[in-house]
Motif scaffolding. Structure first.
Motif, mmCIF file in Angstrom:
data_model
loop_
_atom_site.group_PDB
_atom_site.id
_atom_site.type_symbol
_atom_site.label_atom_id
_atom_site.label_comp_id
_atom_site.label_asym_id
_atom_site.label_seq_id
_atom_site.Cartn_x
_atom_site.Cartn_y
_atom_site.Cartn_z
ATOM 1 N N LYS A 237 0.905 -1.192 -0.092
ATOM 2 C CA LYS A 237 -0.197 -0.023 -0.051
ATOM 3 C C LYS A 237 0.788 1.467 0.143
ATOM 4 N N ASN B 9 2.312 1.306 -4.022
ATOM 5 C CA ASN B 9 1.517 1.134 -5.008
ATOM 6 C C ASN B 9 0.073 2.002 -4.877
ATOM 7 N N TYR B 10 -0.105 2.323 -3.711
ATOM 8 C CA TYR B 10 -1.022 3.476 -3.568
ATOM 9 C C TYR B 10 -0.611 4.972 -3.141
ATOM 10 N N VAL C 128 0.213 7.964 -5.532
ATOM 11 C CA VAL C 128 -0.660 9.118 -5.383
ATOM 12 C C VAL C 128 0.348 10.377 -5.195
ATOM 13 N N SER D 249 1.068 -0.902 -14.495
ATOM 14 C CA SER D 249 0.408 -1.787 -13.131
ATOM 15 C C SER D 249 0.616 -3.063 -13.581
ATOM 16 N N SER E 56 -3.662 -3.413 -3.776
ATOM 17 C CA SER E 56 -2.911 -2.099 -3.831
ATOM 18 C C SER E 56 -2.696 -1.398 -4.841
ATOM 19 N N LYS E 57 -2.325 -1.986 -5.932
ATOM 20 C CA LYS E 57 -2.211 -1.625 -7.477
ATOM 21 C C LYS E 57 -3.549 -1.041 -7.946
ATOM 22 N N ASP F 34 -6.070 0.182 -6.209
ATOM 23 C CA ASP F 34 -6.240 1.309 -5.234
ATOM 24 C C ASP F 34 -5.475 2.523 -5.887
ATOM 25 N N GLY F 35 -4.209 2.233 -6.051
ATOM 26 C CA GLY F 35 -3.310 3.045 -6.732
ATOM 27 C C GLY F 35 -3.728 3.667 -8.123
ATOM 28 N N GLU F 36 -4.372 2.810 -8.859
ATOM 29 C CA GLU F 36 -4.862 3.259 -10.328
ATOM 30 C C GLU F 36 -6.124 3.877 -10.077
ATOM 31 N N ASN F 37 -7.227 3.625 -9.332
ATOM 32 C CA ASN F 37 -8.298 4.466 -9.143
ATOM 33 C C ASN F 37 -8.095 5.597 -8.481
ATOM 34 N N ALA F 38 -6.801 5.710 -7.612
ATOM 35 C CA ALA F 38 -6.592 7.191 -7.385
ATOM 36 C C ALA F 38 -6.005 8.148 -8.265
#
Length: 360
Positions: A140, A143-144, A148, A166, A192-193, A195-199
């Motif tokens: 996290k 990757n997140y 960000v 990713s 966690s990847k 989540d990072g993409e969505n962010a």
């Protein structure tokens, strides 16, 4: 065309019987053995000498991106790593500027990113002790939170393009899952990847900026030779994946930099002859619903009006179109063709359960 090994036991059943009932099967490894596109520099406010920044540039995928930029395209490149070291097999090493930074430490990023024409993020989380601390960095963190941090700096300095490498993750459905069968990564890493993409999507889609991004989701990565754009397929419904070499993945990354069709898009990429559906039953239902035969779905248009004689016959047949067609896959003889029909991202919640839901 390189032959492929695709669900061998299932194919034997299809060839030798008249029943196409699909048994429950697990993902099998595909066997593969083994374009170059010119990169026109971005036409923006950045100086012609502004570099392409590769974060994770000393890693496997990152270093392939660096070599493609420097050796083939002669583009000034900045290699960013926590502990950078000189790369080998470089034709024009003077074009490289090595910098140390850590994406989990926000204050380390502005100085190495602010003048970039584009930023490629090619990092993968590995648990490690934080220097001078008793804490351990988690997926996290990298990757997140790390992604960000990079995206915020890119938006602050209006860096024209952020390219995120990713992973294709689709099978981490339950909390008990340990490994995603679609890409081989641990589920903690996969989630966690995502989540990072969505962010990243949220940050860019809600920002008033001309800056943009591309998110690339490769399947299993190999260390094989480059096969070229003509053997690559991309899709945006995440119903299937496959294998692709890091060399071709690097080529995809570089060719998104100045291609407007890839702005604010996300897509999976793989070789057409290594396709593996996430859900065979669902994919076959969709494919046959497009007026394709079962043989055509499994083996391609070569077997549209006939069955393979045996498994060897199926493996030797060229894959000229696509397997398990959905209508949302793209291919081409060059990168302009490969990217020209991509659909822009919308805000969405990633769903690990394959239901053919669209990200676009």
């Amino acid at each position: 065309m390189v032959s492929f090994l695709f669900f061998p036991l299932l194919l034997i059943e299809i060839i030798q019987t008249n029943s196409y009932r699909i048994p429950i099967i697990t993902r099998k490894d595909a066997i593969i053995t083994t374009s170059f596109s010119s990169l026109s520099l971005l036409n923006n406010q950045k100086s012609p000498q502004s570099p392409i920044v590769v974060i994770g540039g000393c890693g496997y995928t990152g270093s392939d991106c660096v070599r493609s930029l420097v050796n083939d395209r002669k583009v000034p490149t900045r290699v960013v790593s926590r502990n950078p070291f000189p790369l080998e097999n470089l034709t024009y090493p003077s074009l490289i500027d090595y910098k140390s930074a850590d994406i989990t430490i926000p204050k380390s990023l502005p100085e190495v990113l602010k003048d970039a024409k584009a930023v490629i993020v090619a990092v993968n989380s590995k648990k490690r002790w934080v220097q001078d601390s008793d804490q351990i960095q988690t997926p996290k963190d990298v990757n997140y939170l790390g992604l960000v941090n990079v995206a915020k700096v890119c938006l602050t300095y209006e860096i024209p393009k952020l390219i995120v490498v990713s992973a294709f993750c689709s099978n981490c459905k339950d909390s008990d899952d340990l490994v995603d069968k679609s890409c081989g990564l641990k589920c903690e890493n996969c989630k966690s990847k995502m989540d990072g993409e969505n962010a990243v999507r949220d940050l860019y889609l809600n920002a008033k900026t001309t800056s943009t991004y591309t998110i690339i989701n490769p399947g299993f990565l190999t260390r094989g030779e480059k096969r070229g754009v003509g053997e690559i397929e991309i899709n945006q419904d995440y119903s299937k994946s496959g294998m692709i070499s890091r060399l071709d993945l690097a080529d995809i990354c570089i060719n998104t930099i100045d291609n407007k069709d890839t702005d604010k898009t996300s897509f999976a990429c793989y070789y057409r002859d290594t396709i593996q559906p996430v859900d065979v039953r669902k994919s076959l239902e969709i494919c046959t619903g497009m007026n394709k035969t079962v043989e055509e779905c499994f083996f391609g248009s070569y077997f549209k009006d006939k069955k393979p004689k045996n498994l060897d016959d199926a493996l030797k047949a060229p894959v000229k179109d696509t397997l398990f067609a959905t209508g949302n896959e793209y291919s081409g003889t060059n990168y302009k063709q490969l990217f020209e029909n991509l659909k822009k991202d919308k805000n969405f919640e990633f769903n690990f359960n394959f239901d053919n839901s669209k990200m676009t």
